[in-house]
Design a protein around this motif. Structure first.
Motif, mmCIF file in Angstrom:
data_model
loop_
_atom_site.group_PDB
_atom_site.id
_atom_site.type_symbol
_atom_site.label_atom_id
_atom_site.label_comp_id
_atom_site.label_asym_id
_atom_site.label_seq_id
_atom_site.Cartn_x
_atom_site.Cartn_y
_atom_site.Cartn_z
ATOM 1 N N TYR A 99 57.315 26.648 39.323
ATOM 2 C CA TYR A 99 57.196 27.744 40.298
ATOM 3 C C TYR A 99 56.028 27.463 41.216
ATOM 4 O O TYR A 99 55.059 26.818 40.814
ATOM 5 N N GLU A 100 56.108 28.009 42.423
ATOM 6 C CA GLU A 100 54.971 27.987 43.332
ATOM 7 C C GLU A 100 54.670 29.414 43.737
ATOM 8 O O GLU A 100 55.567 30.158 44.125
ATOM 9 N N TYR A 101 53.412 29.802 43.621
ATOM 10 C CA TYR A 101 52.983 31.146 43.980
ATOM 11 C C TYR A 101 52.161 31.079 45.248
ATOM 12 O O TYR A 101 51.175 30.361 45.317
ATOM 13 N N ASP A 102 52.575 31.837 46.268
ATOM 14 C CA ASP A 102 51.880 31.883 47.546
ATOM 15 C C ASP A 102 51.282 33.279 47.696
ATOM 16 O O ASP A 102 52.017 34.266 47.640
ATOM 17 N N PRO A 103 49.975 33.404 47.883
ATOM 18 C CA PRO A 103 49.344 34.722 47.940
ATOM 19 C C PRO A 103 49.698 35.506 49.185
ATOM 20 O O PRO A 103 49.418 36.699 49.266
ATOM 21 N N TYR A 104 50.299 34.867 50.164
ATOM 22 C CA TYR A 104 50.635 35.561 51.397
ATOM 23 C C TYR A 104 52.062 35.996 51.331
ATOM 24 O O TYR A 104 52.724 36.529 51.903
#
Length: 54
Positions: A49-54
């Motif tokens: 998974y990749e988590y993007d804060p935006y």
């Protein structure tokens, strides 16, 4: 590194929001880990998974 996927997902999300950078949850063998996305070398790990804060 963690053996619990839900714990690793929680830490990845929190780290992303704290650092305000994209982070990657990866699997290496039977463990899960989290690193900033720009530091990951995909040859040795399986990106989950990749988590993007935006």
């Amino acid at each position: 590194m963690s053996h619990d996927l839900s714990l690793a997902q929680n830490h990845a999300f929190n780290l992303s929001r704290t650092l305000m950078v994209p982070v990657v949850l990866f699997r290496s063998g039977d463990e899960f880990g989290v690193l900033p996305a720009d530091e990951i070398d995909g040859d040795e790990v399986e990106v989950m998974y990749e988590y993007d804060p935006y």
